[in-house]
Design an enzyme around this catalytic site. Structure first.
Site, PDB file in Angstrom:
ATOM      1  N   SER A  50      -0.726   8.672   6.649  1.00  0.00           N
ATOM      2  CA  SER A  50      -0.887   8.253   5.248  1.00  0.00           C
ATOM      3  C   SER A  50      -0.655   9.453   4.326  1.00  0.00           C
ATOM      4  O   SER A  50      -0.592  10.597   4.785  1.00  0.00           O
ATOM      5  CB  SER A  50      -2.297   7.710   5.029  1.00  0.00           C
ATOM      6  OG  SER A  50      -3.237   8.787   5.113  1.00  0.00           O
ATOM      7  N   ASP A  83       2.769   5.797   6.177  1.00  0.00           N
ATOM      8  CA  ASP A  83       1.950   4.641   5.806  1.00  0.00           C
ATOM      9  C   ASP A  83       1.708   4.662   4.286  1.00  0.00           C
ATOM     10  O   ASP A  83       1.310   5.691   3.734  1.00  0.00           O
ATOM     11  CB  ASP A  83       0.607   4.771   6.574  1.00  0.00           C
ATOM     12  CG  ASP A  83      -0.255   3.532   6.493  1.00  0.00           C
ATOM     13  OD1 ASP A  83       0.292   2.424   6.297  1.00  0.00           O
ATOM     14  OD2 ASP A  83      -1.482   3.668   6.654  1.00  0.00           O
ATOM     15  N   HIS A 184      -8.294  -3.152   3.585  1.00  0.00           N
ATOM     16  CA  HIS A 184      -8.551  -1.874   4.251  1.00  0.00           C
ATOM     17  C   HIS A 184     -10.047  -1.575   4.338  1.00  0.00           C
ATOM     18  O   HIS A 184     -10.835  -2.074   3.536  1.00  0.00           O
ATOM     19  CB  HIS A 184      -7.864  -0.727   3.491  1.00  0.00           C
ATOM     20  CG  HIS A 184      -6.370  -0.810   3.551  1.00  0.00           C
ATOM     21  ND1 HIS A 184      -5.593  -1.150   2.478  1.00  0.00           N
ATOM     22  CD2 HIS A 184      -5.508  -0.612   4.578  1.00  0.00           C
ATOM     23  CE1 HIS A 184      -4.317  -1.155   2.841  1.00  0.00           C
ATOM     24  NE2 HIS A 184      -4.240  -0.841   4.108  1.00  0.00           N
ATOM     25  N   GLY A 185     -10.410  -0.737   5.306  1.00  0.00           N
ATOM     26  CA  GLY A 185     -11.770  -0.202   5.363  1.00  0.00           C
ATOM     27  C   GLY A 185     -12.724  -1.026   6.208  1.00  0.00           C
ATOM     28  O   GLY A 185     -12.316  -1.934   6.951  1.00  0.00           O
ATOM     29  N   LYS A 188     -14.710  -5.686   4.802  1.00  0.00           N
ATOM     30  CA  LYS A 188     -13.623  -6.592   4.462  1.00  0.00           C
ATOM     31  C   LYS A 188     -14.110  -7.939   3.936  1.00  0.00           C
ATOM     32  O   LYS A 188     -13.412  -8.603   3.196  1.00  0.00           O
ATOM     33  CB  LYS A 188     -12.735  -6.820   5.692  1.00  0.00           C
ATOM     34  CG  LYS A 188     -12.116  -5.527   6.237  1.00  0.00           C
ATOM     35  CD  LYS A 188     -11.216  -5.828   7.416  1.00  0.00           C
ATOM     36  CE  LYS A 188     -10.823  -4.602   8.211  1.00  0.00           C
ATOM     37  NZ  LYS A 188     -10.097  -3.601   7.456  1.00  0.00           N
ATOM     38  N   HIS A 215      -1.671  -5.291   7.689  1.00  0.00           N
ATOM     39  CA  HIS A 215      -2.518  -4.128   7.378  1.00  0.00           C
ATOM     40  C   HIS A 215      -3.980  -4.558   7.455  1.00  0.00           C
ATOM     41  O   HIS A 215      -4.289  -5.734   7.589  1.00  0.00           O
ATOM     42  CB  HIS A 215      -2.204  -3.622   5.960  1.00  0.00           C
ATOM     43  CG  HIS A 215      -0.948  -2.825   5.893  1.00  0.00           C
ATOM     44  ND1 HIS A 215      -0.934  -1.493   5.570  1.00  0.00           N
ATOM     45  CD2 HIS A 215       0.341  -3.178   6.123  1.00  0.00           C
ATOM     46  CE1 HIS A 215       0.312  -1.059   5.607  1.00  0.00           C
ATOM     47  NE2 HIS A 215       1.115  -2.065   5.935  1.00  0.00           N
ATOM     48  N   SER A 218      -8.530  -3.775  11.240  1.00  0.00           N
ATOM     49  CA  SER A 218      -9.675  -3.352  12.061  1.00  0.00           C
ATOM     50  C   SER A 218     -10.706  -4.464  12.142  1.00  0.00           C
ATOM     51  O   SER A 218     -10.844  -5.270  11.225  1.00  0.00           O
ATOM     52  CB  SER A 218     -10.309  -2.084  11.474  1.00  0.00           C
ATOM     53  OG  SER A 218      -9.539  -0.952  11.840  1.00  0.00           O
TER      54      SER A 218
HETATM   55  P1  13P Z   1      -8.023  -0.752   8.596  1.00  0.00           P
HETATM   56  O1  13P Z   1      -8.777  -0.049   7.507  1.00  0.00           O
HETATM   57  O2  13P Z   1      -8.457  -2.170   8.722  1.00  0.00           O
HETATM   58  O3  13P Z   1      -8.081  -0.035   9.881  1.00  0.00           O
HETATM   59  O4  13P Z   1      -6.478  -0.813   8.135  1.00  0.00           O
HETATM   60  C1  13P Z   1      -5.638   0.295   8.267  1.00  0.00           C
HETATM   61  C2  13P Z   1      -4.349   0.131   7.567  1.00  0.00           C
HETATM   62  O5  13P Z   1      -3.952  -0.934   7.138  1.00  0.00           O
HETATM   63  C3  13P Z   1      -3.516   1.336   7.396  1.00  0.00           C
HETATM   64  O6  13P Z   1      -2.372   1.095   6.632  1.00  0.00           O
HETATM   65  O1  G3H Z   2      -4.175   2.580   4.447  1.00  0.00           O
HETATM   66  C1  G3H Z   2      -5.234   3.018   4.828  1.00  0.00           C
HETATM   67  C2  G3H Z   2      -5.369   3.898   5.992  1.00  0.00           C
HETATM   68  O2  G3H Z   2      -6.602   3.620   6.629  1.00  0.00           O
HETATM   69  C3  G3H Z   2      -5.241   5.350   5.631  1.00  0.00           C
HETATM   70  O3  G3H Z   2      -6.354   5.782   4.953  1.00  0.00           O
HETATM   71  O4  G3H Z   2      -5.521   6.973   2.934  1.00  0.00           O
HETATM   72  O5  G3H Z   2      -7.804   7.434   3.886  1.00  0.00           O
HETATM   73  O6  G3H Z   2      -5.738   8.204   5.079  1.00  0.00           O
HETATM   74  P1  G3H Z   2      -6.351   7.181   4.163  1.00  0.00           P
HETATM   75 ZN    ZN Z   3      -2.560  -0.304   5.107  1.00  0.00          ZN
END
Ligand code: 13P
Ligand code: G3H
Ligand code: ZN
Length: 316
Positions: A50, A83, A184-185, A188, A215, A218
């Protein structure tokens, strides 16, 4: 040569009804944990970086780590991916840095601007043999309370399948991240996890053979949430996407599944446990080593959920 683009991987994943794991890397231990898992399970791999990772570790260190991962695993097809690239310049830099795949995320921009920015990245990337992932729609929960707006507004953030067709045709992107209720995160959903996998099927019907990306995939597994909380953490309300939904999507047109949070939680849970059980530990290897092992175990587990175990050879 193990460094590849995602083209062949996605072709095989689409045909075979499985998905490739795209795991975020920020340092050596995370990368080694992922690599150990894919080497054991003989799975194809996308290592993704990222903008935050680039800022944290610097591209020089990251490139050396990624190159080593690739060199040491000549039999495993590995794609290196940017990413959530936020601009043409960021994506161009990643192409110039040797990444084999980039994501341009202009999904917050109006539809036509998203197309135009994606097209510009596609032209540069394709001229350099690099593939492009784009995003249409906004990631975020489907539950009304999750975003504090009406359910119609929430639905309007999900990917519109007709727009997806126009977007892919006009932008020339190689894969598309769709918004179907994931986010993300670690937080959710507030109550029940709710996804709109029908959007994936509708897009697939309209764009047969075209690879989609999920995306925010998790699952925030209870075991790891409980361990983190047991050893002094504070994540009581964390909730993710059920793994059976991830498996279902992987059998559909979703060829790339992005996972970061579950790896972070696995590593954090293990390091917290080491600190709690061995208060005298102060050598970073005494906790980063077990943290790396926890990443490996989590990735092995995920590869089974995605159905890509043993698929390295056919993706090479
Ligand atoms: P998670 O936060 O659900 O692991 O998603 C990661 C992601 O989409 C990174 O681009
Ligand atoms: O897109 C989200 C990924 O979990 C990357 O997260 O921007 O904290 O590295 P980050
Ligand atoms: Zn993502």
């Amino acid at each position: 040569m193990a460094l590849v683009s995602t083209k062949k991987m996605f072709e095989m994943a689409y045909k075979g009804g499985y998905a490739i794991g795209a795991f975020n890397v920020n340092n050596m231990e995370i990368t080694q944990g992922i690599i150990a898992a894919i080497a054991e399970e003989k799975a194809p791999l996308i290592l993704q970086v990222s903008r935050g990772a680039r800022k944290y570790a610097s591209i020089g260190y990251l490139r050396a780590i990624l190159n080593t991962a690739v060199e040491e695993n000549p039999d495993i097809p590995i794609a290196t991916h940017l990413d959530h690239g936020d601009s043409f310049e960021t994506c161009k830099q990643a192409v110039d840095d040797g990444f084999t795949s980039v994501m341009i995320d202009a999904s917050s921009k109006p539809f036509e601007e998203n197309i135009a920015e994606t097209k510009k990245v596609v032209e540069y990337a394709h001229a350099h043999g690099v593939v492009v992932e784009a995003e249409l729609g906004r990631l975020g929960g489907i539950e009304e309370e999750a975003v504090g707006v009406s359910i119609d507004d929430v639905k309007s953030h999900l990917t519109d399948p007709d727009q997806a067709v126009e977007f892919v045709e006009k932008s020339g992107c190689d894969s598309l991240a769709v918004a179907c209720g994931t986010s993300h995160g670690a937080y959710k959903f507030k109550k029940e996890p709710k996804l709109a996998l029908d959007i994936i099927q509708t897009v697939a019907d309209k764009l047969p053979g075209f690879p989609l990306v999920m995306h925010g995939s998790s699952s925030v597994l209870k075991e790891f949430k409980d361990l983190i909380n047991k050893y002094g953490g504070d994540m009581p309300d964390a909730m993710g996407v059920p793994e059976d939904a991830i498996s279902e999507a992987s059998k559909m047109a979703v060829c790339k599944v992005n996972i970061d949070t579950d790896l972070r939680m696995a590593m954090t849970a293990k390091i917290r446990q080491v600190f709690a059980e061995k208060p005298s530990a102060f050598d970073p290897r005494d906790y980063l080593g077990p943290g790396r092992e926890a990443i490996k175990n989590m990735v092995k587990h995920k590869l089974h959920i995605l159905g890509c175990v043993g698929k390295a050879a056919e993706c090479s």
